[in-house]
Design an enzyme around this catalytic site. Structure first.
Site, mmCIF file in Angstrom:
data_model
loop_
_atom_site.group_PDB
_atom_site.id
_atom_site.type_symbol
_atom_site.label_atom_id
_atom_site.label_comp_id
_atom_site.label_asym_id
_atom_site.label_seq_id
_atom_site.Cartn_x
_atom_site.Cartn_y
_atom_site.Cartn_z
ATOM 1 N N ARG A 141 -0.069 13.268 -56.858
ATOM 2 C CA ARG A 141 0.654 13.829 -58.007
ATOM 3 C C ARG A 141 -0.148 13.691 -59.302
ATOM 4 O O ARG A 141 0.262 14.210 -60.345
ATOM 5 C CB ARG A 141 2.020 13.123 -58.189
ATOM 6 C CG ARG A 141 2.993 13.351 -57.051
ATOM 7 C CD ARG A 141 4.264 12.535 -57.255
ATOM 8 N NE ARG A 141 5.204 13.164 -58.143
ATOM 9 C CZ ARG A 141 6.283 13.841 -57.764
ATOM 10 N NH1 ARG A 141 6.581 13.976 -56.476
ATOM 11 N NH2 ARG A 141 7.105 14.377 -58.639
ATOM 12 N N TYR A 144 -1.231 16.541 -61.772
ATOM 13 C CA TYR A 144 -0.171 17.032 -62.665
ATOM 14 C C TYR A 144 0.166 15.970 -63.710
ATOM 15 O O TYR A 144 0.121 16.229 -64.912
ATOM 16 C CB TYR A 144 1.055 17.380 -61.828
ATOM 17 C CG TYR A 144 2.213 17.963 -62.612
ATOM 18 C CD1 TYR A 144 2.170 19.275 -63.082
ATOM 19 C CD2 TYR A 144 3.359 17.215 -62.873
ATOM 20 C CE1 TYR A 144 3.232 19.824 -63.796
ATOM 21 C CE2 TYR A 144 4.424 17.751 -63.583
ATOM 22 C CZ TYR A 144 4.360 19.058 -64.030
ATOM 23 O OH TYR A 144 5.420 19.593 -64.739
ATOM 24 N N LYS A 148 -0.910 16.231 -67.616
ATOM 25 C CA LYS A 148 0.110 16.327 -68.675
ATOM 26 C C LYS A 148 -0.023 15.175 -69.664
ATOM 27 O O LYS A 148 0.223 15.337 -70.851
ATOM 28 C CB LYS A 148 1.511 16.318 -68.043
ATOM 29 C CG LYS A 148 1.861 17.608 -67.302
ATOM 30 C CD LYS A 148 2.182 18.713 -68.288
ATOM 31 C CE LYS A 148 2.698 19.960 -67.590
ATOM 32 N NZ LYS A 148 3.069 21.023 -68.518
ATOM 33 N N PHE A 190 17.024 23.738 -51.495
ATOM 34 C CA PHE A 190 18.337 23.487 -50.873
ATOM 35 C C PHE A 190 19.206 24.746 -50.905
ATOM 36 O O PHE A 190 19.871 25.089 -49.923
ATOM 37 C CB PHE A 190 19.065 22.338 -51.579
ATOM 38 C CG PHE A 190 18.527 20.955 -51.252
ATOM 39 C CD1 PHE A 190 17.444 20.787 -50.397
ATOM 40 C CD2 PHE A 190 19.118 19.814 -51.799
ATOM 41 C CE1 PHE A 190 16.950 19.513 -50.102
ATOM 42 C CE2 PHE A 190 18.639 18.542 -51.504
ATOM 43 C CZ PHE A 190 17.549 18.394 -50.664
ATOM 44 N N THR A 209 16.718 9.399 -56.945
ATOM 45 C CA THR A 209 17.586 10.121 -57.888
ATOM 46 C C THR A 209 16.787 11.044 -58.798
ATOM 47 O O THR A 209 15.602 10.830 -59.044
ATOM 48 C CB THR A 209 18.371 9.148 -58.792
ATOM 49 O OG1 THR A 209 17.450 8.480 -59.661
ATOM 50 C CG2 THR A 209 19.161 8.134 -57.989
ATOM 51 N N ASP A 272 6.401 9.656 -54.625
ATOM 52 C CA ASP A 272 7.634 10.352 -55.033
ATOM 53 C C ASP A 272 8.481 9.359 -55.855
ATOM 54 O O ASP A 272 8.875 8.316 -55.347
ATOM 55 C CB ASP A 272 8.384 10.782 -53.775
ATOM 56 C CG ASP A 272 9.400 11.869 -54.035
ATOM 57 O OD1 ASP A 272 9.171 13.000 -53.592
ATOM 58 O OD2 ASP A 272 10.432 11.574 -54.670
HETATM 59 P P1 NAD Z 1 6.626 27.826 -63.233
HETATM 60 O O1 NAD Z 1 5.622 27.474 -62.197
HETATM 61 O O2 NAD Z 1 7.739 28.733 -62.873
HETATM 62 O O3 NAD Z 1 5.905 28.436 -64.529
HETATM 63 C C1 NAD Z 1 4.585 28.148 -64.893
HETATM 64 C C2 NAD Z 1 3.947 29.440 -65.375
HETATM 65 O O4 NAD Z 1 2.598 29.157 -65.794
HETATM 66 C C3 NAD Z 1 3.840 30.499 -64.282
HETATM 67 O O5 NAD Z 1 4.242 31.744 -64.771
HETATM 68 C C4 NAD Z 1 2.358 30.500 -63.917
HETATM 69 O O6 NAD Z 1 1.915 31.720 -63.387
HETATM 70 C C5 NAD Z 1 1.744 30.152 -65.256
HETATM 71 N N1 NAD Z 1 0.388 29.581 -65.143
HETATM 72 C C6 NAD Z 1 -0.025 28.595 -64.316
HETATM 73 N N2 NAD Z 1 -1.324 28.338 -64.503
HETATM 74 C C7 NAD Z 1 -1.728 29.177 -65.496
HETATM 75 C C8 NAD Z 1 -2.979 29.392 -66.133
HETATM 76 N N3 NAD Z 1 -4.073 28.693 -65.811
HETATM 77 N N4 NAD Z 1 -3.048 30.341 -67.105
HETATM 78 C C9 NAD Z 1 -1.967 31.084 -67.445
HETATM 79 N N5 NAD Z 1 -0.759 30.913 -66.867
HETATM 80 C C10 NAD Z 1 -0.647 29.969 -65.903
HETATM 81 O O7 NAD Z 1 7.191 26.426 -63.789
HETATM 82 P P2 NAD Z 1 8.349 26.112 -64.834
HETATM 83 O O8 NAD Z 1 9.353 25.273 -64.159
HETATM 84 O O9 NAD Z 1 8.768 27.336 -65.535
HETATM 85 O O10 NAD Z 1 7.570 25.156 -65.839
HETATM 86 C C11 NAD Z 1 7.106 25.615 -67.098
HETATM 87 C C12 NAD Z 1 6.474 24.437 -67.838
HETATM 88 O O11 NAD Z 1 7.444 23.419 -68.043
HETATM 89 C C13 NAD Z 1 5.314 23.785 -67.079
HETATM 90 O O12 NAD Z 1 4.307 23.436 -68.003
HETATM 91 C C14 NAD Z 1 5.935 22.549 -66.478
HETATM 92 O O13 NAD Z 1 4.994 21.533 -66.310
HETATM 93 C C15 NAD Z 1 6.980 22.190 -67.535
HETATM 94 N N6 NAD Z 1 8.061 21.396 -66.925
HETATM 95 C C16 NAD Z 1 8.997 22.012 -66.142
HETATM 96 C C17 NAD Z 1 9.996 21.236 -65.544
HETATM 97 C C18 NAD Z 1 11.068 21.841 -64.683
HETATM 98 O O14 NAD Z 1 11.845 21.082 -64.129
HETATM 99 N N7 NAD Z 1 11.198 23.116 -64.542
HETATM 100 C C19 NAD Z 1 10.019 19.846 -65.750
HETATM 101 C C20 NAD Z 1 9.025 19.279 -66.539
HETATM 102 C C21 NAD Z 1 8.057 20.079 -67.151
HETATM 103 N N1 UDP Z 2 12.975 17.001 -52.156
HETATM 104 C C1 UDP Z 2 13.680 16.987 -50.960
HETATM 105 N N2 UDP Z 2 13.691 18.140 -50.223
HETATM 106 C C2 UDP Z 2 13.078 19.278 -50.611
HETATM 107 C C3 UDP Z 2 12.374 19.287 -51.830
HETATM 108 C C4 UDP Z 2 12.331 18.115 -52.582
HETATM 109 O O1 UDP Z 2 14.272 15.978 -50.580
HETATM 110 O O2 UDP Z 2 13.165 20.274 -49.877
HETATM 111 C C5 UDP Z 2 12.975 15.760 -52.967
HETATM 112 C C6 UDP Z 2 11.608 15.300 -53.441
HETATM 113 O O3 UDP Z 2 10.993 14.489 -52.462
HETATM 114 C C7 UDP Z 2 11.971 14.529 -54.700
HETATM 115 C C8 UDP Z 2 13.174 15.290 -55.251
HETATM 116 O O4 UDP Z 2 13.710 16.041 -54.156
HETATM 117 O O5 UDP Z 2 12.378 13.220 -54.377
HETATM 118 C C9 UDP Z 2 12.832 16.246 -56.386
HETATM 119 O O6 UDP Z 2 11.761 17.042 -55.967
HETATM 120 P P1 UDP Z 2 11.139 18.219 -56.842
HETATM 121 O O7 UDP Z 2 9.908 18.671 -56.154
HETATM 122 O O8 UDP Z 2 12.185 19.216 -57.140
HETATM 123 O O9 UDP Z 2 10.796 17.534 -58.243
HETATM 124 P P2 UDP Z 2 10.011 16.199 -58.677
HETATM 125 O O10 UDP Z 2 9.748 15.336 -57.478
HETATM 126 O O11 UDP Z 2 8.752 16.688 -59.298
HETATM 127 O O12 UDP Z 2 10.957 15.563 -59.604
#
Ligand code: NAD
Ligand code: UDP
Length: 314
Positions: A141, A144, A148, A190, A209, A272
């Site tokens: 992980r 990422y 970040k 899910f 969680t 995880d």
């Molecule tokens: P997503 O994967 O749907 O969106 C990411 C977008 O970035 C996509 O459209 C992808 O094509 C684009 N992208 C990836 N690499 C790129 C590059 N090199 N150049 C240009 N575009 C690029 O994900 P999301 O859930 O919409 O997340 C958006 C942002 O929010 C991300 O930075 C993610 O880390 C952050 N974030 C999201 C969550 C969440 O739960 N959804 C949680 C924490 C942080």
């Molecule tokens: N997870 C799961 N089944 C799935 C996908 C994810 O049990 O089909 C679990 C995963 O192992 C983690 C949690 O759900 O504990 C959240 O996973 P997700 O990838 O959505 O986000 P993150 O781990 O980045 O918070």
């Protein structure tokens, strides 16, 4: 009318953000390389003359004049960010440098979509912004999490060194329509499994969680953060503090879809996080923000979206 750049604008959160910013009367440039995003998320915006698509990879330099930048470009689901981990870290780090460079040159405000992953597998629960985290620097992980974290460092160094007008939010697990059906994240997995009558795959024993925020709430918080005066930099946690086990989530999805799916257990991926819940006192105080859509209500909307999408894709 402000001119606003949204990187990652064709992704799940980016597409909702573009839509909300256009609704507020702004001009929006959506920059994306379509790695995990999709044109179908933004196709309904293409008729709007104030919306512009720019196919571009944030790791490459570019010149653009804007008033505000929301930097969201980065794959967010573990299967996608682990597919090409070197590219993932480049996207976070080079993407931040390139976008901060634009902000420095143009004087634009810039917001970084950071993540609860900067806390890693937290030893402090729930997580306040002051916590420095427990992150494995060499695990699967890390591309990422460390990417970040490094992006946050760059934001604060550009702020101290160049007075760039930064805003950093740490987003906790957010879900909703426009997530990719094969995205691999838990909520979309899910729901799609349940709607297809397939087994629901819990990784580990399901006792880990997460705290799930509905996308509309999150976007409201993101825009509120951008609107804060200069000098309010964050980082600020944005997420829904109601915490659920993954087993509870699976049971709720089964109940709400009425699926006959069985729950099956698969191995827990390494590193995880066992628990995750945001402290949102800062968001409440500074942004006057808190989530209003709770899990059950948000899941109903998301299930409705996937139900239609799966029917259309048939
Ligand atoms: P997503 O994967 O749907 O969106 C990411 C977008 O970035 C996509 O459209 C992808 O094509 C684009 N992208 C990836 N690499 C790129 C590059 N090199 N150049 C240009 N575009 C690029 O994900 P999301 O859930 O919409 O997340 C958006 C942002 O929010 C991300 O930075 C993610 O880390 C952050 N974030 C999201 C969550 C969440 O739960 N959804 C949680 C924490 C942080
Ligand atoms: N997870 C799961 N089944 C799935 C996908 C994810 O049990 O089909 C679990 C995963 O192992 C983690 C949690 O759900 O504990 C959240 O996973 P997700 O990838 O959505 O986000 P993150 O781990 O980045 O918070």
């Amino acid at each position: 009318m402000k001119k606003i750049l949204v990187t990652g604008g064709a992704g799940f959160l980016g597409s909702h953000l573009c839509e909300a910013l256009l609704k507020q009367g702004n001009e929006v440039i959506c920059m994306d390389n379509y790695f995990t995003g999709s044109k179908s998320n933004i196709v309904h915006l293409l008729d709007n003359p104030y919306f512009e698509l720019y196919r571009h990879d944030v790791t490459m330099p570019t010149h653009i004049e804007v008033d505000e930048i929301y930097n969201l470009a980065c794959p967010a689901s573990p299967i996608h960010y682990q597919y090409d981990p070197i590219k993932t870290i480049q996207t976070s780090v080079m993407g931040a440098i390139n976008m901060l460079g634009i902000a420095k040159r143009t004087g634009a405000k810039i917001l970084q979509a950071s993540t609860s992953e900067v806390y890693g597998d937290p030893h402090i629960h729930p997580q306040p912004e002051e916590y420095w985290g427990n992150v494995n620097p060499i695990g699967i992980r890390s591309c990422y999490d460390e990417g970040k974290r490094c992006a946050e460092t760059l934001f604060f160094d550009y702020y101290r060194q160049n007075k760039v007008r930064i805003k950093v939010i740490r987003i906790f697990n957010t879900y909703g329509p426009n997530m990719h059906p094969n995205d691999g994240r838990v909520v979309s997995n899910f729901i799609v499994q349940a709607l297809k009558g397939k087994d629901i795959t819990i990784y580990g024993d399901g006792s880990q969680t997460r705290s799930f925020c509905y996308c509309d709430d999150l976007i409201r918080g993101m825009i509120a953060m951008m609107a804060t005066p200069d000098g309010i930099t964050g980082p600020i946690n944005l997420g829904n503090p109601h915490e659920f086990t993954i087993k509870q989530l699976a049971e709720l999805v089964i109940e709400l879809t009425g699926a006959k799916s069985k729950i099956i257990y698969e191995p827990l991926p390494s590193d995880d996080p066992t628990q995750r819940q945001p402290v949102i006192d800062k968001a409440k105080e500074i942004l006057h923000w808190e989530p209003t859509i709770q899990l059950r209500e948000g899941l109903v909307k998301t299930i409705e979206y996937f139900d239609k999408k799966l029917a259309n894709d048939k």
